[in-house]
Structure formats: structure tokens, C-alpha cells
Design a protein around this motif. Structure first.
Motif, PDB file in Angstrom:
ATOM      1  N   VAL A  44      30.536  33.582  47.988  1.00  0.00           N
ATOM      2  CA  VAL A  44      29.155  34.260  48.019  1.00  0.00           C
ATOM      3  C   VAL A  44      28.258  33.441  47.472  1.00  0.00           C
ATOM      4  O   VAL A  44      26.935  33.319  48.022  1.00  0.00           O
ATOM      5  N   GLY A  45      28.215  32.918  45.997  1.00  0.00           N
ATOM      6  CA  GLY A  45      27.139  32.255  45.612  1.00  0.00           C
ATOM      7  C   GLY A  45      27.686  31.379  44.302  1.00  0.00           C
ATOM      8  O   GLY A  45      28.915  30.830  44.671  1.00  0.00           O
ATOM      9  N   LEU A  46      26.744  30.874  43.411  1.00  0.00           N
ATOM     10  CA  LEU A  46      27.149  30.110  42.494  1.00  0.00           C
ATOM     11  C   LEU A  46      28.338  30.873  41.352  1.00  0.00           C
ATOM     12  O   LEU A  46      27.995  31.960  40.973  1.00  0.00           O
ATOM     13  N   SER A  47      29.638  30.259  41.496  1.00  0.00           N
ATOM     14  CA  SER A  47      30.740  30.975  41.003  1.00  0.00           C
ATOM     15  C   SER A  47      31.746  29.736  40.611  1.00  0.00           C
ATOM     16  O   SER A  47      32.082  28.816  41.532  1.00  0.00           O
ATOM     17  N   THR A  48      32.397  29.893  39.466  1.00  0.00           N
ATOM     18  CA  THR A  48      33.474  28.919  39.113  1.00  0.00           C
ATOM     19  C   THR A  48      34.753  29.375  40.036  1.00  0.00           C
ATOM     20  O   THR A  48      35.416  28.283  40.566  1.00  0.00           O
ATOM     21  N   TYR A  49      35.141  30.516  40.456  1.00  0.00           N
ATOM     22  CA  TYR A  49      36.097  30.830  41.228  1.00  0.00           C
ATOM     23  C   TYR A  49      35.612  31.345  42.611  1.00  0.00           C
ATOM     24  O   TYR A  49      34.386  31.461  42.993  1.00  0.00           O
ATOM     25  N   ILE A  50      36.796  31.657  43.600  1.00  0.00           N
ATOM     26  CA  ILE A  50      36.311  32.152  44.929  1.00  0.00           C
ATOM     27  C   ILE A  50      35.605  33.721  44.637  1.00  0.00           C
ATOM     28  O   ILE A  50      34.762  34.021  45.585  1.00  0.00           O
ATOM     29  N   HIS A  51      36.208  34.389  43.715  1.00  0.00           N
ATOM     30  CA  HIS A  51      35.621  35.652  43.473  1.00  0.00           C
ATOM     31  C   HIS A  51      34.204  35.536  42.721  1.00  0.00           C
ATOM     32  O   HIS A  51      34.045  34.764  41.916  1.00  0.00           O
ATOM     33  N   ALA A  52      33.305  36.112  43.318  1.00  0.00           N
ATOM     34  CA  ALA A  52      31.804  36.130  42.766  1.00  0.00           C
ATOM     35  C   ALA A  52      31.327  37.311  42.505  1.00  0.00           C
ATOM     36  O   ALA A  52      31.896  38.313  43.386  1.00  0.00           O
ATOM     37  N   ASP A  53      30.178  37.643  42.084  1.00  0.00           N
ATOM     38  CA  ASP A  53      29.480  38.616  41.858  1.00  0.00           C
ATOM     39  C   ASP A  53      28.697  38.972  43.401  1.00  0.00           C
ATOM     40  O   ASP A  53      28.481  38.136  43.988  1.00  0.00           O
ATOM     41  N   ALA A  54      28.667  40.212  43.874  1.00  0.00           N
ATOM     42  CA  ALA A  54      28.148  40.492  45.035  1.00  0.00           C
ATOM     43  C   ALA A  54      26.502  40.180  44.894  1.00  0.00           C
ATOM     44  O   ALA A  54      25.931  40.290  43.842  1.00  0.00           O
ATOM     45  N   ILE A  55      26.137  40.008  45.945  1.00  0.00           N
ATOM     46  CA  ILE A  55      24.654  39.615  46.159  1.00  0.00           C
ATOM     47  C   ILE A  55      23.725  40.887  45.650  1.00  0.00           C
ATOM     48  O   ILE A  55      22.666  40.559  44.846  1.00  0.00           O
TER      49      ILE A  55
END
Length: 444
Positions: free
Chosen positions: A381-392
């Protein structure tokens, strides 16, 4: 039928995939169960967050999390106050108006991001090479054709909607052959012997005879030539590359994966009608009908439409079954225990590119050799260390809650701030009083 629902072309599907030996079926089931349970607590927190975002999008925003029911509940919708008949105000909270800025902001951002479909470029390796130029133009035409077949504008809008509410987006892309796309005539060729002198043709009973040596014309005695000629036409359905998208509610990948290559597995789950699944997997039709397994209950509740979700209703429709499609990389086989070395070697041999295995409930349906990366593309989705990230839209949730509380407090203050007035008709003449204009500071 949408992509991901047994939509592979017939030539890619192993017709004997459901005849995998029982010991290998058990090994695959062991791996799937192991990888599903390894991060169950993290998965539960993710589902909880994504489900709340879905509720907010649909305007259900005065909600609380019920640990006993493992779901978000709204007092005004589910009338939970009625459990206590003796309480005052059993109808629930009076001021619960929602000013849905979460959805309006989301629609505005989605509209801005989807104003134009991104173009796909295929530049030639050598602009002076005619073959490279022709290949580049052909690829561009194919890309445009795939976009038209998949209604890419709608696909883009729905993908952005998923990114707004969830922190994961996965695209599934695979070819599918279907009569609905049209039919095409495929040419069938055969070998025959031709005499160049008397211009006669002779059929070939067995092509192995052509390897035995020269054949002479029975009329003129000249050598016959083997040629390939058109024999017949065979109708075949046309194929298309179809694209579908899924969010975190339907697709599960390891929470610790930093990129797609790190994922040891991908599991997609859809709740589908049992008659549809029985038509796809007739060899387990009886087991599908009798399957009442509720191991996927909480996952199914999370996938239930927000307006209708409830723990008590999760099992209402017995006509639905959970169809799980799982992709395992070859190195995921190393998760088997040490006493399964022989089975592990067989899995490596049967699935050199990775394993695809399908379950209806807990019933094994089919499996085949399949590369995960060939059919799936995972979007961060955005800047994240992992594939899972916060929703927009995640940062907007606190503002939405504050806006609702502030609006309702303001409305309640205004309405309750107008004091009640009482008068005795023996003291106040209401007919005369009604003829005077009420002004501030007037004393009666």
C-alpha cells in the motif's frame, strides 16, 4: 465465474489432481494448517482493524468490539440493550448521528487517483530493428485488449477502494477458455503421400510407415513425396487473460514477508454456494453437501457484508461453503517433520515449481504443480517495512470518531440548552401574551 474460481484453461489443469496419494494429501494439509495457525493472533488483529474500516465506510461507526462474539457490534442496530428490560432508555443512545467524512474523503481520493488508467509501455530493444518494432506494437495491442476484457477502469476503482480500507492488495491473473468469449476454428493437419508425376494422393495409414523408406506410386512407379495437408477444422473456445483483485479479508500471506519473494504461501478463501462447488468438484460432491465444518467461522464473519454481519447470523446460510485455494513454494515443504522425509521428496518431484492445493471446507479437492508468482502480484500500500501496511484511510479513523462525538455533543447542547417554560393561566393572560413580541431583557 471469476478468476481464481477454477478458471484455469483445460490444458493447464491436471485431470488427475484429485487422485494425489492419501499420505501426500495429509502432508499438504499439515503444511496448510501449520502456516494458517503460525500467526493466528496477528491475523485476528488485522481482521479486526480491516473490518472496522469496512464498517466506517458503510456508516456504521458507533460500534464496539465484542470479545465473546469476535465482531464489531452497534447498540442501535442490534438492540443489545433489550437484554435488560429494567433499564431506562432501552431504545439505545439518542444522539448517534454520523457525519461520514471517512467515506467522502475516500471517494475524493479514489476519484483523483483513478482519473486516468496508467499506460503500459513496451519500448523496442532496438528502434532500428523492424522485428523489435513489430513486437513492441504487438505487445501494446495485447495490453490494450487485456484492459478492455477486464474493464480496467472498474478494476482500478475497486482496487483503490480495497487499498483505502485494507492494508493489502493481491491481483490474480490467469488465462481462461470459455464459449462465452466466442469460438475459433483450429486447423487439423495430416500427412499424405503425393505423386508429382501423375498428381495422385495416397493416405498414410500409419506415420511410422514414412520412416521405413521410400514409397513408390502404384500407377507410375515414381517415388512418392510425404506432404502435410489440411484435414479438418475443430471448434475451440477462445481464451482471455482475466484479472481479479482481493484484499486482506480474502487473501492471507505471511505477516513477516518483506516482499513477494519472501512469501512461503498464499491462501485465498471465498464463501461460495455448495451447488456451484459440487459442479466443479463432482468427485467430492457428497462430502461437500454433508460438510458442516465451522473452523473458518471467524474468517467468514469478517468477510460478511458489513451491513449484515453478526455472530448469530454467521451460520444462517448453510448453502455456503468456504473454498480455500492455497499456493505453496517448494521450500515450504521443509516445514514437514523429520519423519516425513520420503513424502517430502515425492512432493519436490511432483511439484517442482510449487504446489497449488484446493480445499472445500476441510475436504481435499485437487492439487497441481503451479508457480505462485506466475498467477499472483502483491501490492504494498505505501511506506512499510513489510508487505502488510496501514490502509490509506487508517489515519482518518480518529478524526471521524472525534467529528461524530463533537457534532452530537453540539447538537445535544443546543437542543437541551433551551429551557422548558411553565405558566399559570390564572396569573398570565395567554391571549394578551401572544400579541407581544418576545424580546431579550423583558420582565413579566
Amino acid at each position: 465465474m471469476t478468476p481464481g474460481q477454477n478458471s484455469k484453461p483445460k490444458e493447464d489443469k491436471d485431470p488427475n489432481g484429485h487422485k494425489l496419494p492419501k499420505e501426500l494429501q495429509d502432508c499438504l494439509k499439515f503444511l496448510i494448517d501449520k502456516y494458517e495457525k503460525e500467526d493466528s493472533w496477528v491475523r485476528k488483529q488485522q481482521l479486526k482493524l480491516w473490518k472496522k474500516n469496512e464498517e466506517f465506510w458503510h456508516g456504521i461507526q458507533f460500534v464496539f468490539w465484542s470479545e465473546s462474539r469476535q465482531d464489531w457490534l452497534s447498540p442501535s442496530v442490534y438492540n443489545w440493550f433489550n437484554q435488560d428490560e429494567g433499564r431506562e432508555g432501552v431504545e439505545g443512545p439518542f444522539y448517534d448521528f454520523v457525519i461520514n467524512i471517512y467515506k467522502s474523503h475516500g471517494e475524493a481520493i479514489i476519484a483523483a487517483l483513478s482519473a486516468q488508467v496508467p499506460t503500459v509501455r513496451f519500448p523496442p530493444d532496438d528502434a532500428e530493428d523492424d522485428d523489435d518494432l513489430l513486437t513492441s506494437k504487438t505487445y501494446a495491442k495485447i495490453a490494450d485488449l487485456i484492459q478492455r476484457h477486464n474493464q480496467v477502469k472498474v478494476l482500478q476503482l475497486m482496487s483503490l477502494f480495497t487499498l483505502w480500507n485494507q492494508g493489502l492488495l493481491a491481483w490474480y491473473h490467469a488465462p481462461k477458455a470459455d464459449k462465452a468469449f466466442g469460438m475459433v476454428n483450429i486447423e487439423n493437419f495430416k500427412k499424405q503421400l503425393t505423386c508429382t508425376v501423375c498428381d495422385k494422393n495416397f493416405p498414410v495409414e500409419d506415420e511410422e510407415d514414412l520412416q521405413s523408406g521410400l514409397h513408390n506410386c502404384p500407377d507410375c512407379g515414381m517415388p512418392l513425396e510425404a506432404v502435410t495437408v489440411l484435414d479438418s477444422f475443430q471448434e475451440s473456445p477462445k481464451s482471455r487473460v482475466l484479472i481479479d483483485f482481493f484484499g486482506g479479508l480474502h487473501v492471507k500471506v505471511p505477516y513477516w514477508a518483506r516482499k513477494q519473494g519472501d512469501m512461503s504461501y498464499l491462501i485465498k478463501a471465498l464463501d461460495q454456494p455448495k451447488p456451484f462447488l459440487k459442479s466443479i468438484f463432482p468427485h467430492i460432491a457428497d462430502e461437500i453437501e454433508s460438510d458442516d465444518e465451522d473452523s473458518q467461522m471467524y474468517e467468514r464473519m469478517a468477510r460478511t457484508p458489513s451491513t449484515f454481519t453478526s455472530f448469530s447470523r454467521a451460520d444462517d446460510n448453510h448453502d455456503l461453503a468456504t473454498h480455500r485455494q492455497c499456493w505453496l513454494r517448494t521450500w515450504a515443504f521443509e516445514g514437514l517433520p523429520k519423519d516425513k522425509e520420503a513424502e517430502k521428496k515425492k512432493l519436490y518431484k511432483l511439484f517442482p515449481n510449487g504446489a497449488y492445493v484446493s480445499y472445500v471446507g476441510n475436504k481435499y479437492a485437487e492439487s497441481r504443480d503451479e508457480d505462485l508468482d506466475k498467477y499472483w502480484t502483491i501490492c504494498k500500500v505505501g511506506l512499510s517495512t513489510y508487505i502488510h501496511a496501514d490502509a490509506i484511510g487508517q489515519p482518518l479513523i480518529p478524526l471521524q470518531e472525534s467529528r461524530n462525538v463533537l457534532f452530537n455533543l453540539t447538537l445535544e447542547t443546543v437542543e437541551q440548552g433551551i429551557g422548558s417554560q411553565f405558566a399559570d393561566p390564572r396569573v398570565l393572560n395567554f391571549n394578551v401574551y401572544s400579541k407581544h413580541e418576545a424580546r431579550p431583557g423583558m420582565i413579566y
